[in-house]
Design a protein around this motif. Structure first.
Motif, PDB file in Angstrom:
ATOM      1  N   GLY A 253     -33.297   6.833 -18.276  1.00 49.54           N
ATOM      2  CA  GLY A 253     -32.553   7.099 -17.041  1.00 49.54           C
ATOM      3  C   GLY A 253     -32.661   6.012 -15.982  1.00 49.54           C
ATOM      4  N   TYR A 254     -33.819   5.346 -15.911  1.00 42.79           N
ATOM      5  CA  TYR A 254     -33.999   4.367 -14.818  1.00 42.79           C
ATOM      6  C   TYR A 254     -33.086   3.152 -14.940  1.00 42.79           C
ATOM      7  CZ  TYR A 254     -37.166   1.949 -18.128  1.00 42.79           C
ATOM      8  OH  TYR A 254     -37.710   1.322 -19.218  1.00 42.79           O
ATOM      9  N   LYS A 255     -32.457   2.965 -16.144  1.00 44.76           N
ATOM     10  CA  LYS A 255     -31.529   1.833 -16.281  1.00 44.76           C
ATOM     11  C   LYS A 255     -30.224   2.083 -15.524  1.00 44.76           C
ATOM     12  CE  LYS A 255     -31.686  -1.505 -18.230  1.00 44.76           C
ATOM     13  NZ  LYS A 255     -32.173  -2.831 -17.767  1.00 44.76           N
ATOM     14  N   GLY A 256     -30.004   3.300 -15.057  1.00 48.77           N
ATOM     15  CA  GLY A 256     -28.777   3.642 -14.327  1.00 48.77           C
ATOM     16  C   GLY A 256     -29.043   3.768 -12.838  1.00 48.77           C
ATOM     17  N   PRO A 257     -28.781   2.695 -12.072  1.00 49.74           N
ATOM     18  CA  PRO A 257     -29.076   2.739 -10.639  1.00 49.74           C
ATOM     19  C   PRO A 257     -28.131   3.679  -9.883  1.00 49.74           C
ATOM     20  CG  PRO A 257     -27.931   0.699 -11.184  1.00 49.74           C
ATOM     21  CD  PRO A 257     -28.176   1.414 -12.477  1.00 49.74           C
ATOM     22  N   LYS A 258     -28.676   4.310  -8.857  1.00 55.81           N
ATOM     23  CA  LYS A 258     -27.920   5.256  -8.025  1.00 55.81           C
ATOM     24  C   LYS A 258     -27.469   4.578  -6.742  1.00 55.81           C
ATOM     25  CE  LYS A 258     -30.304   9.535  -9.136  1.00 55.81           C
ATOM     26  NZ  LYS A 258     -31.355  10.472  -8.676  1.00 55.81           N
ATOM     27  N   SER A 259     -26.396   5.099  -6.175  1.00 58.30           N
ATOM     28  CA  SER A 259     -25.920   4.671  -4.851  1.00 58.30           C
ATOM     29  C   SER A 259     -25.875   3.144  -4.752  1.00 58.30           C
ATOM     30  CB  SER A 259     -26.810   5.251  -3.741  1.00 58.30           C
ATOM     31  OG  SER A 259     -26.955   6.643  -3.895  1.00 58.30           O
ATOM     32  N   ILE A 260     -25.070   2.535  -5.643  1.00 57.19           N
ATOM     33  CA  ILE A 260     -25.073   1.070  -5.718  1.00 57.19           C
ATOM     34  C   ILE A 260     -24.146   0.437  -4.672  1.00 57.19           C
ATOM     35  CG2 ILE A 260     -25.802   0.848  -8.133  1.00 57.19           C
ATOM     36  CD1 ILE A 260     -22.886   0.520  -8.917  1.00 57.19           C
ATOM     37  N   VAL A 261     -24.546  -0.739  -4.205  1.00 59.29           N
ATOM     38  CA  VAL A 261     -23.743  -1.478  -3.221  1.00 59.29           C
ATOM     39  C   VAL A 261     -23.341  -2.873  -3.702  1.00 59.29           C
ATOM     40  CG1 VAL A 261     -24.671  -0.255  -1.199  1.00 59.29           C
ATOM     41  CG2 VAL A 261     -25.796  -2.343  -1.988  1.00 59.29           C
ATOM     42  N   THR A 262     -23.976  -3.363  -4.762  1.00 65.52           N
ATOM     43  CA  THR A 262     -23.643  -4.712  -5.248  1.00 65.52           C
ATOM     44  C   THR A 262     -23.591  -4.739  -6.770  1.00 65.52           C
ATOM     45  OG1 THR A 262     -24.856  -5.671  -3.381  1.00 65.52           O
ATOM     46  CG2 THR A 262     -24.324  -7.171  -5.182  1.00 65.52           C
ATOM     47  N   ILE A 263     -22.579  -5.422  -7.284  1.00 67.87           N
ATOM     48  CA  ILE A 263     -22.509  -5.739  -8.713  1.00 67.87           C
ATOM     49  C   ILE A 263     -22.270  -7.236  -8.805  1.00 67.87           C
ATOM     50  CG2 ILE A 263     -21.272  -5.395 -10.900  1.00 67.87           C
ATOM     51  CD1 ILE A 263     -20.426  -2.627  -9.890  1.00 67.87           C
ATOM     52  N   GLU A 264     -23.180  -7.915  -9.487  1.00 68.94           N
ATOM     53  CA  GLU A 264     -23.057  -9.371  -9.586  1.00 68.94           C
ATOM     54  C   GLU A 264     -22.987  -9.793 -11.045  1.00 68.94           C
ATOM     55  OE1 GLU A 264     -26.279 -11.546  -7.740  1.00 68.94           O
ATOM     56  OE2 GLU A 264     -25.484 -13.465  -8.413  1.00 68.94           O
ATOM     57  N   PHE A 265     -22.024 -10.638 -11.369  1.00 72.41           N
ATOM     58  CA  PHE A 265     -21.946 -11.235 -12.707  1.00 72.41           C
ATOM     59  C   PHE A 265     -22.782 -12.505 -12.696  1.00 72.41           C
ATOM     60  CE2 PHE A 265     -18.139  -8.645 -12.337  1.00 72.41           C
ATOM     61  CZ  PHE A 265     -18.124  -7.998 -13.559  1.00 72.41           C
ATOM     62  N   THR A 266     -23.654 -12.639 -13.702  1.00 70.45           N
ATOM     63  CA  THR A 266     -24.571 -13.771 -13.691  1.00 70.45           C
ATOM     64  C   THR A 266     -24.820 -14.284 -15.112  1.00 70.45           C
ATOM     65  OG1 THR A 266     -26.919 -14.335 -13.314  1.00 70.45           O
ATOM     66  CG2 THR A 266     -26.406 -12.020 -13.429  1.00 70.45           C
ATOM     67  N   ASP A 267     -25.299 -15.516 -15.207  1.00 68.32           N
ATOM     68  CA  ASP A 267     -25.657 -16.040 -16.521  1.00 68.32           C
ATOM     69  C   ASP A 267     -27.163 -15.920 -16.767  1.00 68.32           C
ATOM     70  OD1 ASP A 267     -26.384 -17.932 -14.668  1.00 68.32           O
ATOM     71  OD2 ASP A 267     -25.238 -19.585 -15.564  1.00 68.32           O
ATOM     72  N   GLN A 268     -27.894 -15.374 -15.796  1.00 67.58           N
ATOM     73  CA  GLN A 268     -29.343 -15.202 -15.913  1.00 67.58           C
ATOM     74  C   GLN A 268     -29.676 -13.735 -16.129  1.00 67.58           C
ATOM     75  OE1 GLN A 268     -31.461 -17.992 -15.377  1.00 67.58           O
ATOM     76  NE2 GLN A 268     -29.474 -19.046 -15.380  1.00 67.58           N
ATOM     77  N   ARG A 269     -30.645 -13.447 -16.987  1.00 71.76           N
ATOM     78  CA  ARG A 269     -31.050 -12.047 -17.155  1.00 71.76           C
ATOM     79  C   ARG A 269     -31.712 -11.547 -15.860  1.00 71.76           C
ATOM     80  NH1 ARG A 269     -35.033  -9.768 -21.801  1.00 71.76           N
ATOM     81  NH2 ARG A 269     -33.363 -10.546 -23.133  1.00 71.76           N
ATOM     82  N   PRO A 270     -31.157 -10.510 -15.263  1.00 71.49           N
ATOM     83  CA  PRO A 270     -31.692 -10.060 -13.972  1.00 71.49           C
ATOM     84  C   PRO A 270     -33.068  -9.408 -14.108  1.00 71.49           C
ATOM     85  CG  PRO A 270     -29.498  -9.130 -14.393  1.00 71.49           C
ATOM     86  CD  PRO A 270     -29.977  -9.732 -15.677  1.00 71.49           C
ATOM     87  N   ASP A 271     -33.881  -9.543 -13.083  1.00 63.58           N
ATOM     88  CA  ASP A 271     -35.093  -8.740 -12.958  1.00 63.58           C
ATOM     89  C   ASP A 271     -34.689  -7.291 -12.751  1.00 63.58           C
ATOM     90  OD1 ASP A 271     -36.963 -10.705 -13.126  1.00 63.58           O
ATOM     91  OD2 ASP A 271     -37.330 -10.852 -10.963  1.00 63.58           O
ATOM     92  N   THR A 272     -35.590  -6.381 -13.077  1.00 62.73           N
ATOM     93  CA  THR A 272     -35.301  -4.975 -12.806  1.00 62.73           C
ATOM     94  C   THR A 272     -36.483  -4.359 -12.049  1.00 62.73           C
ATOM     95  OG1 THR A 272     -36.269  -4.114 -14.845  1.00 62.73           O
ATOM     96  CG2 THR A 272     -33.979  -4.859 -14.965  1.00 62.73           C
ATOM     97  N   PHE A 273     -36.180  -3.382 -11.242  1.00 60.89           N
ATOM     98  CA  PHE A 273     -37.157  -2.713 -10.368  1.00 60.89           C
ATOM     99  C   PHE A 273     -38.405  -2.291 -11.147  1.00 60.89           C
ATOM    100  CE2 PHE A 273     -38.655   1.227  -8.262  1.00 60.89           C
ATOM    101  CZ  PHE A 273     -38.652   0.889  -6.916  1.00 60.89           C
ATOM    102  N   TRP A 274     -38.170  -1.583 -12.273  1.00 60.46           N
ATOM    103  CA  TRP A 274     -39.316  -1.055 -13.013  1.00 60.46           C
ATOM    104  C   TRP A 274     -40.006  -2.121 -13.849  1.00 60.46           C
ATOM    105  CZ3 TRP A 274     -42.209   2.605 -11.678  1.00 60.46           C
ATOM    106  CH2 TRP A 274     -41.680   3.644 -10.910  1.00 60.46           C
ATOM    107  N   ASN A 275     -39.274  -3.137 -14.293  1.00 60.17           N
ATOM    108  CA  ASN A 275     -39.923  -4.207 -15.041  1.00 60.17           C
ATOM    109  C   ASN A 275     -40.860  -4.990 -14.133  1.00 60.17           C
ATOM    110  OD1 ASN A 275     -39.675  -7.323 -16.188  1.00 60.17           O
ATOM    111  ND2 ASN A 275     -40.028  -5.756 -17.735  1.00 60.17           N
ATOM    112  N   VAL A 276     -40.455  -5.192 -12.888  1.00 57.51           N
ATOM    113  CA  VAL A 276     -41.318  -5.892 -11.940  1.00 57.51           C
ATOM    114  C   VAL A 276     -42.558  -5.041 -11.630  1.00 57.51           C
ATOM    115  CG1 VAL A 276     -41.463  -6.660  -9.519  1.00 57.51           C
ATOM    116  CG2 VAL A 276     -39.492  -7.304 -10.929  1.00 57.51           C
TER     117      VAL A 276
END
Ligand code: MTE
Ligand code: MO
Length: 337
Positions: A253-276
């Motif tokens: 479930g944590y892979k699905g963020p709630k109440s989102i305000v930004t979506i960014e297309f990137t060539d870098q694998r993003p950090d994630t809240f729980w991985n950090v």
């Protein structure tokens, strides 16, 4: 890093801690286990707010924000392909009263703390490697994508599950509108940052706010990946991630963020809240996998929300066929989780 030992967890599979006074967040457990005495800081944080409210069942209806468009938009048209989730739907009021939304509470009761949160008006910024960067007003999104209803199984990493009818539209449809460049390999999602409306962002300073997540673009384009704006035939209540959230039923479930305000297309694998917060426990892909235990509990079984019943966990939460292209492709070579 040392993992919290059995002393801190009910290791008999179910990691949910039912005694509220014993309840500590996933992250604070790590801290408590690694740094003596840190737990007391969290005890202080819990008592710092007095804004808690208690709602009756009828009052839960009022958790659904009023929005001019909602009368026309909900319920969405059921998508016949996702009409039968293979399990009974969870009870709506259980679902409204049992949430993970750390912006409001580390316990399962965010619904008690969302009074000040205003999901309308709302803007979502699309940026990065795409030809149609844009600030979308939520109303424009709601009018641009036909809303459909899908009943999905949902599996939290804490070994409980629910089965709910979401209303929304395929993430792939939204991505196509943004016209990603060929160099865009990942999507980065960011949730809102409003400490004045979300007490968790003020008090739970151990976390890196706002909440952030990421997906490989092929995962985001999978037909199961869904943008939800509603649940149980109405607008999402605040505690469920109003006005807009991501749902990925083959992942935790944590892979699905709630109440989102930004979506960014990137060539870098993003950090994630729980991985950090706890890299050993929460990887980037985080696909549901009964054979890969969390460092602190087994993932082999899961509790059905609203009952004590435990059922076996299925690989990809039972959606293996729907994500077959991914497990032949980017999930190859042991990237299942
Ligand atoms: N912004 C944000 N998104 C979030 C979370 C959160 O704390 N903040 N929790 C995640 C977790 S751990 C789960 S299980 C689901 C819970 O969704 P639900 O409360 O609707 O069941 O939301 C996910 N998305
Ligand atoms: Mo979760």
């Amino acid at each position: 890093m040392n993992h919290p030992g059995p002393k801190y967890w009910n290791i008999d599979c179910n990691p949910e801690i039912t005694d509220e006074s014993d309840y500590l967040s996933r992250r604070s457990l790590i801290r408590q286990a690694t740094t003596m005495g840190v737990g007391s800081i969290f005890a202080g944080a819990f008592s710092a707010s007095s804004a808690a409210i208690t709602l009756t069942e009828e009052d839960l209806d009022h958790q659904i924000p009023h929005h001019a468009l909602s009368e026309k938009l909900y319920p969405g048209k059921p998508n016949p392909k996702y009409r039968d989730p293979g399990r009974p739907l969870s009870d709506r009021d259980e679902v409204f009263r049992y949430n993970n939304f750390y912006e409001f509470s580390l316990k399962k009761d965010p619904y008690r703390y969302t009074t000040d949160f205003q999901p309308f008006p709302w803007e979502i910024e699309v940026k990065g490697l795409c030809d149609k960067p844009k600030k979308w007003d939520i109303d424009e999104i709601l009018k641009s994508f036909p809303l459909e209803e899908r009943a999905y199984r949902f599996r939290c990493v804490e070994a409980w599950n629910m089965t709910v009818p979401w209303t929304g539209f395929p993430l792939a449809d939204f991505i196509k509108k943004c016209e990603p460049k060929a160099s865009a390999k990942y999507l980065r999602f960011i949730s809102f940052l409003r400490p004045e409306q979300a007490r968790g962002q003020k008090y739970y300073t151990d976390y890196q706010w706002p909440y952030f997540e990421g997906l490989h673009i092929q995962e985001a384009m999978n037909p199961l990946a869904f943008v939800a704006t509603g649940i149980y035939g109405k607008q999402l209540p605040k505690q469920s991630g109003s006005p807009i959230r991501i749902i990925l039923p083959w992942k935790y479930g944590y892979k699905g963020p709630k109440s989102i305000v930004t979506i960014e297309f990137t060539d870098q694998r993003p950090d994630t809240f729980w991985n950090v917060a706890y890299p050993e426990a929460y990887g980037f892909f985080s696909n549901v996998n009964p054979e890969k235990p969390h460092p602190n509990w087994s993932q082999a079984k899961e509790r059905i929300l609203g009952s004590d019943e435990l059922i076996p966990t299925k690989l990809y939460n039972g959606y293996a066929d729907e994500v077959a292209d991914l497990h032949k492709g980017i999930y190859k070579n042991g990237k299942v989780s």
